[in-house]
Design an enzyme around this catalytic site. Structure first.
Site, PDB file in Angstrom:
ATOM      1  N   ASP A 208       0.877  -1.174   0.000  1.00  0.00           N
ATOM      2  CA  ASP A 208       0.000   0.000   0.000  1.00  0.00           C
ATOM      3  C   ASP A 208       0.914   1.223   0.000  1.00  0.00           C
ATOM      4  O   ASP A 208       2.114   1.112   0.249  1.00  0.00           O
ATOM      5  CB  ASP A 208      -0.888   0.003   1.255  1.00  0.00           C
ATOM      6  CG  ASP A 208      -1.798   1.227   1.325  1.00  0.00           C
ATOM      7  OD1 ASP A 208      -2.303   1.670   0.275  1.00  0.00           O
ATOM      8  OD2 ASP A 208      -2.003   1.781   2.426  1.00  0.00           O
ATOM      9  N   SER A 209       0.309   2.383  -0.227  1.00  0.00           N
ATOM     10  CA  SER A 209       1.080   3.611  -0.130  1.00  0.00           C
ATOM     11  C   SER A 209       1.510   3.881   1.313  1.00  0.00           C
ATOM     12  O   SER A 209       2.470   4.606   1.540  1.00  0.00           O
ATOM     13  CB  SER A 209       0.225   4.779  -0.628  1.00  0.00           C
ATOM     14  OG  SER A 209      -0.993   4.799   0.086  1.00  0.00           O
TER      15      SER A 209
ATOM     16  N   TYR B  24      -0.691   8.420  -2.394  1.00  0.00           N
ATOM     17  CA  TYR B  24      -0.771   8.182  -3.835  1.00  0.00           C
ATOM     18  C   TYR B  24      -2.034   8.862  -4.393  1.00  0.00           C
ATOM     19  O   TYR B  24      -2.100   9.177  -5.565  1.00  0.00           O
ATOM     20  CB  TYR B  24      -0.898   6.683  -4.137  1.00  0.00           C
ATOM     21  CG  TYR B  24       0.367   5.843  -4.026  1.00  0.00           C
ATOM     22  CD1 TYR B  24       1.530   6.323  -3.431  1.00  0.00           C
ATOM     23  CD2 TYR B  24       0.378   4.543  -4.525  1.00  0.00           C
ATOM     24  CE1 TYR B  24       2.664   5.521  -3.334  1.00  0.00           C
ATOM     25  CE2 TYR B  24       1.510   3.740  -4.438  1.00  0.00           C
ATOM     26  CZ  TYR B  24       2.652   4.237  -3.841  1.00  0.00           C
ATOM     27  OH  TYR B  24       3.764   3.435  -3.757  1.00  0.00           O
ATOM     28  N   GLY B  25      -3.028   9.020  -3.512  1.00  0.00           N
ATOM     29  CA  GLY B  25      -4.382   9.382  -3.936  1.00  0.00           C
ATOM     30  C   GLY B  25      -4.528  10.733  -4.602  1.00  0.00           C
ATOM     31  O   GLY B  25      -5.554  11.024  -5.213  1.00  0.00           O
TER      32      GLY B  25
ATOM     33  N   CYS C 140      -4.199  -1.372  -2.009  1.00  0.00           N
ATOM     34  CA  CYS C 140      -4.387   0.073  -2.146  1.00  0.00           C
ATOM     35  C   CYS C 140      -5.353   0.258  -3.299  1.00  0.00           C
ATOM     36  O   CYS C 140      -5.103  -0.225  -4.415  1.00  0.00           O
ATOM     37  CB  CYS C 140      -3.043   0.723  -2.458  1.00  0.00           C
ATOM     38  SG  CYS C 140      -3.138   2.466  -2.881  1.00  0.00           S
ATOM     39  N   ASN C 141      -6.475   0.908  -3.019  1.00  0.00           N
ATOM     40  CA  ASN C 141      -7.467   1.112  -4.081  1.00  0.00           C
ATOM     41  C   ASN C 141      -6.907   2.000  -5.188  1.00  0.00           C
ATOM     42  O   ASN C 141      -7.188   1.790  -6.365  1.00  0.00           O
ATOM     43  CB  ASN C 141      -8.727   1.755  -3.504  1.00  0.00           C
ATOM     44  CG  ASN C 141      -9.573   0.765  -2.742  1.00  0.00           C
ATOM     45  OD1 ASN C 141     -10.500   0.195  -3.281  1.00  0.00           O
ATOM     46  ND2 ASN C 141      -9.241   0.526  -1.484  1.00  0.00           N
ATOM     47  N   THR C 142      -6.125   3.000  -4.793  1.00  0.00           N
ATOM     48  CA  THR C 142      -5.594   3.939  -5.777  1.00  0.00           C
ATOM     49  C   THR C 142      -4.674   3.211  -6.759  1.00  0.00           C
ATOM     50  O   THR C 142      -4.809   3.351  -7.981  1.00  0.00           O
ATOM     51  CB  THR C 142      -4.826   5.073  -5.059  1.00  0.00           C
ATOM     52  OG1 THR C 142      -5.662   5.594  -4.016  1.00  0.00           O
ATOM     53  CG2 THR C 142      -4.428   6.169  -6.005  1.00  0.00           C
TER      54      THR C 142
ATOM     55  N   GLU D 220      -4.427   8.609   9.414  1.00  0.00           N
ATOM     56  CA  GLU D 220      -2.994   8.465   9.733  1.00  0.00           C
ATOM     57  C   GLU D 220      -2.671   9.167  11.058  1.00  0.00           C
ATOM     58  O   GLU D 220      -1.716   8.816  11.734  1.00  0.00           O
ATOM     59  CB  GLU D 220      -2.137   9.015   8.584  1.00  0.00           C
ATOM     60  CG  GLU D 220      -2.313   8.231   7.282  1.00  0.00           C
ATOM     61  CD  GLU D 220      -1.160   7.268   6.971  1.00  0.00           C
ATOM     62  OE1 GLU D 220      -0.048   7.484   7.456  1.00  0.00           O
ATOM     63  OE2 GLU D 220      -1.399   6.281   6.243  1.00  0.00           O
TER      64      GLU D 220
ATOM     65  N   CYS E  43     -11.060   2.645  -0.163  1.00  0.00           N
ATOM     66  CA  CYS E  43      -9.700   3.022   0.208  1.00  0.00           C
ATOM     67  C   CYS E  43      -9.354   2.131   1.389  1.00  0.00           C
ATOM     68  O   CYS E  43     -10.168   2.000   2.316  1.00  0.00           O
ATOM     69  CB  CYS E  43      -9.646   4.496   0.605  1.00  0.00           C
ATOM     70  SG  CYS E  43      -8.077   4.990   1.353  1.00  0.00           S
ATOM     71  N   THR E  44      -8.174   1.505   1.336  1.00  0.00           N
ATOM     72  CA  THR E  44      -7.869   0.530   2.387  1.00  0.00           C
ATOM     73  C   THR E  44      -7.624   1.182   3.754  1.00  0.00           C
ATOM     74  O   THR E  44      -7.540   0.491   4.754  1.00  0.00           O
ATOM     75  CB  THR E  44      -6.676  -0.352   1.982  1.00  0.00           C
ATOM     76  OG1 THR E  44      -5.595   0.489   1.562  1.00  0.00           O
ATOM     77  CG2 THR E  44      -7.056  -1.293   0.860  1.00  0.00           C
ATOM     78  N   HIS E  45      -7.502   2.498   3.787  1.00  0.00           N
ATOM     79  CA  HIS E  45      -7.444   3.175   5.091  1.00  0.00           C
ATOM     80  C   HIS E  45      -8.814   3.184   5.782  1.00  0.00           C
ATOM     81  O   HIS E  45      -8.895   3.213   7.002  1.00  0.00           O
ATOM     82  CB  HIS E  45      -7.016   4.637   4.914  1.00  0.00           C
ATOM     83  CG  HIS E  45      -5.540   4.845   4.770  1.00  0.00           C
ATOM     84  ND1 HIS E  45      -4.844   4.486   3.644  1.00  0.00           N
ATOM     85  CD2 HIS E  45      -4.631   5.403   5.612  1.00  0.00           C
ATOM     86  CE1 HIS E  45      -3.560   4.820   3.803  1.00  0.00           C
ATOM     87  NE2 HIS E  45      -3.416   5.374   4.989  1.00  0.00           N
TER      88      HIS E  45
END
Ligand code: DGL
Length: 283
Positions: free
Chosen positions: A20-21, A52-53, A83-85, A162, A194-196
């Protein structure tokens, strides 16, 4: 120069590579560990270059190629783009370049959304790049073109996550700002694109209410990984729990502990990997 692929075919005892980012992909790691407890996992978070988004396709592709290259150096038998992006913008290029199977999060999320929607009205939340790519819309319409897809970019959620502000009043206010228009449009299913975002699941459910089903891209991706390993006969048969190694591209990530605690992963050592870059012309 990063080595781009190993010539050896994948073996069951090799780790699953996940990237992921940043730390968001740890939600996918949690889901993979629950579904596949015997698998070793090597996680790489590109914290040096997060987010990345907000970046363009060329940059997201380049970063993803570099990070996937590092995972093949670690001996990954399959690569999970957590990571979806990166899944939305770089998956086809990754699958073209690398020989190991590569799986993203969009398709499984789209399938789960179509299965869940009663009124055929699905909301998507994600980064600016994910929403602008329209990858979810395409994936959903490939399954059922009659589903209405309403998308909302949520650029401020990743920084709040974050910072560990999972139930802070500012986060709740931002969620209302982003979700109220989708709720007013009558969505009955919301894809956490979004994986967050699974780290905010409780707060999102509170704002969305009981009537809206949340589709968690992390859980659905783990189910796809399970299927892929079984179909390609790559399941680890070891009679012991798998181990998890975590590496980040920047050593000073203050958010890491927050995610580790929230997801109960008990990571006690974080390694650092340096991205040295690849020349795209050479691919
Ligand atoms: N976790 C990333 C995703 O799933 C978002 C974070 C970023 O913007 O880099 O899209």
């Amino acid at each position: 120069m990063t080595t781009l692929e190993t010539s050896n075919p994948s073996r069951p005892d090799q780790p699953i590579g996940v990237f992921d980012s940043g730390i968001g992909g740890l939600t996918v790691v949690r889901a993979i560990k629950d579904a596949l407890p015997k698998e070793d996992i090597f996680y790489l978070g590109d914290t040096a270059r997060l987010p990345y988004g907000n970046k363009d396709r060329t940059t997201i592709e380049r970063y993803s190629l570099e990070i996937a290259g590092l995972l093949t150096v670690e001996g990954a038998k399959v690569i999970v783009v957590a990571c979806n992006t990166a899944s939305a913008l770089a998956l086809p290029r990754l699958q073209e370049v690398f020989r190991v199977p590569i799986i993203g999060v969009i398709e499984s999320g789209a399938r789960a959304a179509v299965a869940s929607t009663r009124e055929k009205r699905v909301g998507i939340i994600g980064t600016r790049a994910t929403v602008a790519s329209r990858a979810y819309e395409r994936a959903i319409h490939a399954i059922d073109p009659t589903v209405a897809v309403l998308s909302q970019p949520c650029p401020l959620l990743v920084p709040l996550i974050e910072e560990g502000m999972f139930d802070h009043s500012v986060t709740i206010e931002m969620l209302h700002h982003y979700l109220d228009p989708l709720i007013a449009e009558g969505i009955d299913t919301l894809v956490l694109g979004c994986t967050h975002y699974p780290l905010l699941k409780k707060a999102i459910a509170g704002v969305a209410g009981d009537e809206i089903v949340l589709v968690d891209s992390a859980e659905n991706c783990a189910t796809s990984v399970q299927k892929l390993l079984s179909e390609s006969e790559l399941e680890n048969q070891a009679e012991r729990p798998g181990n998890l190694q975590v590496a980040l591209t920047d050593s000073s990530n203050p958010f890491f502990k927050t995610a580790d605690r929230a997801l109960e992963l008990n990571i006690n050592r974080v390694q650092t990997r340096i991205v040295q870059g690849v020349t795209l012309a050479a691919l």
